[in-house]
Enzyme design. Structure first.
Site, PDB file in Angstrom:
ATOM      1  N   ARG A  92       0.859  -1.198   0.000  1.00 46.04           N
ATOM      2  CA  ARG A  92       0.000   0.000   0.000  1.00 46.04           C
ATOM      3  C   ARG A  92       0.895   1.248   0.000  1.00 46.04           C
ATOM      4  O   ARG A  92       0.632   2.214  -0.704  1.00 46.04           O
ATOM      5  CB  ARG A  92      -0.899  -0.022   1.233  1.00 46.04           C
ATOM      6  CG  ARG A  92      -1.729   1.246   1.390  1.00 46.04           C
ATOM      7  CD  ARG A  92      -2.630   1.154   2.605  1.00 46.04           C
ATOM      8  NE  ARG A  92      -3.481   2.325   2.743  1.00 46.04           N
ATOM      9  CZ  ARG A  92      -4.403   2.451   3.689  1.00 46.04           C
ATOM     10  NH1 ARG A  92      -4.595   1.502   4.561  1.00 46.04           N
ATOM     11  NH2 ARG A  92      -5.133   3.545   3.754  1.00 46.04           N
ATOM     12  N   ASN A 146     -10.499  -4.928  -0.820  1.00 37.01           N
ATOM     13  CA  ASN A 146     -10.338  -3.746  -1.669  1.00 37.01           C
ATOM     14  C   ASN A 146      -9.408  -3.995  -2.849  1.00 37.01           C
ATOM     15  O   ASN A 146      -8.655  -4.957  -2.824  1.00 37.01           O
ATOM     16  CB  ASN A 146      -9.747  -2.610  -0.814  1.00 37.01           C
ATOM     17  CG  ASN A 146     -10.836  -1.664  -0.365  1.00 37.01           C
ATOM     18  OD1 ASN A 146     -11.841  -1.483  -1.033  1.00 37.01           O
ATOM     19  ND2 ASN A 146     -10.614  -1.060   0.791  1.00 37.01           N
ATOM     20  N   CYS A 169     -19.214  -3.113   0.754  1.00 31.71           N
ATOM     21  CA  CYS A 169     -18.189  -2.215   1.301  1.00 31.71           C
ATOM     22  C   CYS A 169     -18.725  -1.586   2.582  1.00 31.71           C
ATOM     23  O   CYS A 169     -19.925  -1.357   2.704  1.00 31.71           O
ATOM     24  CB  CYS A 169     -17.902  -1.128   0.276  1.00 31.71           C
ATOM     25  SG  CYS A 169     -16.883   0.217   0.884  1.00 31.71           S
ATOM     26  N   ASP A 170     -17.816  -1.283   3.492  1.00 38.23           N
ATOM     27  CA  ASP A 170     -18.257  -0.696   4.763  1.00 38.23           C
ATOM     28  C   ASP A 170     -18.438   0.816   4.702  1.00 38.23           C
ATOM     29  O   ASP A 170     -18.923   1.418   5.639  1.00 38.23           O
ATOM     30  CB  ASP A 170     -17.267  -1.042   5.874  1.00 38.23           C
ATOM     31  CG  ASP A 170     -15.915  -0.380   5.646  1.00 38.23           C
ATOM     32  OD1 ASP A 170     -15.588  -0.092   4.480  1.00 38.23           O
ATOM     33  OD2 ASP A 170     -15.202  -0.141   6.629  1.00 38.23           O
ATOM     34  N   HIS A 199     -17.096   3.343  -3.690  1.00 36.22           N
ATOM     35  CA  HIS A 199     -16.314   4.542  -3.366  1.00 36.22           C
ATOM     36  C   HIS A 199     -16.564   5.644  -4.397  1.00 36.22           C
ATOM     37  O   HIS A 199     -15.696   6.478  -4.666  1.00 36.22           O
ATOM     38  CB  HIS A 199     -14.793   4.229  -3.280  1.00 36.22           C
ATOM     39  CG  HIS A 199     -14.418   3.520  -2.002  1.00 36.22           C
ATOM     40  ND1 HIS A 199     -13.124   3.200  -1.679  1.00 36.22           N
ATOM     41  CD2 HIS A 199     -15.162   3.087  -0.965  1.00 36.22           C
ATOM     42  CE1 HIS A 199     -13.081   2.596  -0.511  1.00 36.22           C
ATOM     43  NE2 HIS A 199     -14.319   2.507  -0.052  1.00 36.22           N
ATOM     44  N   TYR A 262     -15.458   9.432  -0.534  1.00 40.03           N
ATOM     45  CA  TYR A 262     -14.323   9.108  -1.406  1.00 40.03           C
ATOM     46  C   TYR A 262     -14.327   9.906  -2.708  1.00 40.03           C
ATOM     47  O   TYR A 262     -13.308   9.994  -3.390  1.00 40.03           O
ATOM     48  CB  TYR A 262     -14.290   7.608  -1.727  1.00 40.03           C
ATOM     49  CG  TYR A 262     -13.553   6.810  -0.681  1.00 40.03           C
ATOM     50  CD1 TYR A 262     -12.193   6.527  -0.823  1.00 40.03           C
ATOM     51  CD2 TYR A 262     -14.183   6.366   0.461  1.00 40.03           C
ATOM     52  CE1 TYR A 262     -11.506   5.828   0.142  1.00 40.03           C
ATOM     53  CE2 TYR A 262     -13.506   5.665   1.434  1.00 40.03           C
ATOM     54  CZ  TYR A 262     -12.166   5.395   1.265  1.00 40.03           C
ATOM     55  OH  TYR A 262     -11.479   4.701   2.221  1.00 40.03           O
ATOM     56  N   ARG A 282      -0.772   7.499   4.231  1.00 36.98           N
ATOM     57  CA  ARG A 282      -1.699   6.811   5.146  1.00 36.98           C
ATOM     58  C   ARG A 282      -1.149   5.416   5.521  1.00 36.98           C
ATOM     59  O   ARG A 282      -1.300   4.993   6.653  1.00 36.98           O
ATOM     60  CB  ARG A 282      -3.078   6.699   4.476  1.00 36.98           C
ATOM     61  CG  ARG A 282      -4.101   5.920   5.257  1.00 36.98           C
ATOM     62  CD  ARG A 282      -4.533   6.620   6.535  1.00 36.98           C
ATOM     63  NE  ARG A 282      -5.367   5.736   7.342  1.00 36.98           N
ATOM     64  CZ  ARG A 282      -5.447   5.767   8.671  1.00 36.98           C
ATOM     65  NH1 ARG A 282      -4.750   6.653   9.372  1.00 36.98           N
ATOM     66  NH2 ARG A 282      -6.228   4.944   9.310  1.00 36.98           N
TER      67      ARG A 282
HETATM   68  C1  G6P Z   1     -12.879   2.547   4.930  1.00 42.01           C
HETATM   69  C2  G6P Z   1     -13.091   2.095   3.518  1.00 42.01           C
HETATM   70  C3  G6P Z   1     -12.250   0.886   3.234  1.00 42.01           C
HETATM   71  C4  G6P Z   1     -10.818   1.171   3.548  1.00 42.01           C
HETATM   72  C5  G6P Z   1     -10.630   1.718   4.935  1.00 42.01           C
HETATM   73  C6  G6P Z   1      -9.219   2.238   5.073  1.00 42.01           C
HETATM   74  O1  G6P Z   1     -13.325   1.580   5.815  1.00 42.01           O
HETATM   75  O2  G6P Z   1     -14.412   1.787   3.203  1.00 42.01           O
HETATM   76  O3  G6P Z   1     -12.405   0.561   1.880  1.00 42.01           O
HETATM   77  O4  G6P Z   1     -10.068  -0.010   3.441  1.00 42.01           O
HETATM   78  O5  G6P Z   1     -11.503   2.787   5.171  1.00 42.01           O
HETATM   79  O6  G6P Z   1      -8.916   2.479   6.381  1.00 42.01           O
HETATM   80  P1  G6P Z   1      -7.405   2.687   6.830  1.00 42.01           P
HETATM   81  O7  G6P Z   1      -7.512   2.894   8.288  1.00 42.01           O
HETATM   82  O8  G6P Z   1      -6.642   1.427   6.459  1.00 42.01           O
HETATM   83  O9  G6P Z   1      -6.892   3.884   6.083  1.00 42.01           O
END
Ligand code: G6P
Length: 442
Positions: A92, A146, A169-170, A199, A262, A282
């Protein structure tokens, strides 16, 4: 009683998921839980943690398995919950930093980072689903790996008639939690209407589940200005702060609907770029923060051998947005016909968009799977945005399936965060080197 497997069991999201399962045992009783991962060390730690947690909070579970063996993991399961991250946070970081090096926003699912991640995630998800289907052809696969839009497009094509793979998706859930927070309600008070891609979508109505009242106009008024969220720890997280960066501006600039947060990456790419640090993205924040804390915490609990009443205790009654996964599983098992926002084939639900498009729309969920609601026609601006983005997603999957450099480059040119052909080429060349062993040969 159900048997479930968490695929990507060693993930930092698993502890919350486990607490939530304890919390939901009356509604969704388990007989067996399996953690499956390819990271043996972390997996063992998570497995031992599960044993301690469940000894204190879920002794009714008869079997706890943690394994890196597909046959052991996938035989005898009713549900597979898939949350894998191909290449872990290290990749990532590479996705985000290469994007920024070329002047594009660096984000895990949006912009060029999402493309690179998609090309890695699709083969990993597809391989695992094939394994699951070998040992449990009938289980429900709830996939939220993802970048969900690209993964869903690939699973639709590769597992054509498998209606038991559900992509969800959450983020819409998290956004509704935020609306609930602002209005002093709970997410379950709402019945949303929404359209778009993952997103990349818009809420058109936020109905009260009982009265039918539409909260959307008042939410738009409130959210036009940055709001102070009430108590929820969730919103203290840096990711959430950045998630909501330009939400109020988006609402002021566009006079309809409520956007998925997003969209800020595509509507204000330069601003998003400037807000990020190309040397500390991030991925770095998560590695140094949340991830580190989570695994340290697990080690302490395992060392202590108990959790209830200890300084590391969880609050099994606390609200948790991971609960939507149990809601979904319960709807499938008990035919509740509740409405969820699901990434599914359009099939005419949005009348003026391609029938085969993988859209994110409200669906009723019951024992036969998902049934999309009718959305109708969407206005020109949204149609244009969605068609452009979907062409990018489709070409990404084509590039993966055909091993085509040309298609990969075209995909990137279509991405609103890239656009320029020279930039697309340069990005692609760097990503190919960085993703050796993960991507197909292009
Ligand atoms: C939300 C999004 C996810 C993503 C996550 C990232 O939950 O819906 O798609 O993976 O945020 O969170 P992070 O803490 O890893 O940046």
């Amino acid at each position: 009683k159900y048997s479930i497997c968490i695929v990507g069991g060693a993930s930092r999201y698993t502890p919350d998921m486990l607490t939530m399962l304890c919390n939901q045992k009356d509604r969704f009783p388990l007989r067996k839980i399996v953690l499956y991962d390819n990271e043996e060390e972390r997996q063992n730690l998570m497995g031992k943690y599960t044993e301690v947690l469940f000894k204190d909070y879920y002794p009714e579970v008869e079997e706890i398995v943690y394994t890196t063996d597909a046959k052991e993991a996938f035989s005898d399961i009713d549900f597979a919950l898939m949350q894998i991250r191909a290449g872990r946070l290290e990749m990532r970081e590479s996705d985000e930093k290469i994007a920024m090096k070329h002047g594009c926003l660096g984000q895990e699912t949006c912009g060029p980072g999402g493309f690179a991640y998609g090309m890695r995630s699709v083969p990993a998800v597809v391989d695992i689903i094939k394994e699951i289907r070998k040992y449990s052809p009938d289980s429900w696969i709830l996939n939220y790996s993802n970048p969900a839009a690209i993964v869903a497009e690939a699973t639709k094509r590769i597992f054509k008639d498998d209606h038991k793979i559900i992509n969800i998706c959450d983020m819409p859930i998290a956004i509704m939690d935020m609306y609930a927070n602002v209005l002093g309600k709970t997410r379950k008070d709402f019945e949303p209407r929404y359209f778009g891609l993952n997103h990349f979508g818009w809420f058109t109505n936020i109905y009260d589940a009982k009265t039918g009242h539409d909260y959307l106009p008042e939410l738009r008024e409130i959210l036009k200005e940055p709001v102070e969220f009430k108590t929820e720890a969730l919103f203290e997280e840096p990711s959430w702060k950045s998630t909501f960066n330009f939400m109020s501006q988006m609402i002021r600039d566009y006079d309809e609907y409520l956007p998925n947060t997003y969209l800020q990456y595509y509507l204000y790419p330069n601003k998003m770029y400037k807000k990020s640090d190309p040397d500390y993205t991030r991925a770095n924040e998560v590695m140094d923060g949340n991830e580190k804390i989570t695994y340290e915490h697990l080690e302490k609990v395992v060392e202590l051998g108990r959790i209830k009443g200890s300084e590391y205790d969880v609050d099994p009654d606390a609200g948790c947005h991971a609960e939507y996964i149990v809601d979904l599983a319960t709807a499938l098992a008990n035919n509740t016909k509740e409405i969820f926002l699901i990434i599914t084939e359009n099939k005419g639900s949005i009348e003026n968009l391609d029938r085969n498009m993988m859209v994110e729309i409200p669906c009723r969920v019951g024992v036969h799977g998902v049934e999309p609601l009718t959305v109708g026609e969407v206005p020109t601006f949204y149609k244009g945005m969605i068609e452009n983005q979907y062409a990018y997603e489709k070409l990404t999957v084509d590039a993966y399936m055909e091993g085509s450099y040309q298609k990969a480059m075209k995909a990137l040119v279509l991405n609103r965060a890239v656009i320029n052909t020279d930039v697309a080429r340069a990005l692609l060349d760097d990503y190919i080197v960085a993703n050796k062993g993960y991507w197909p040969e292009l």
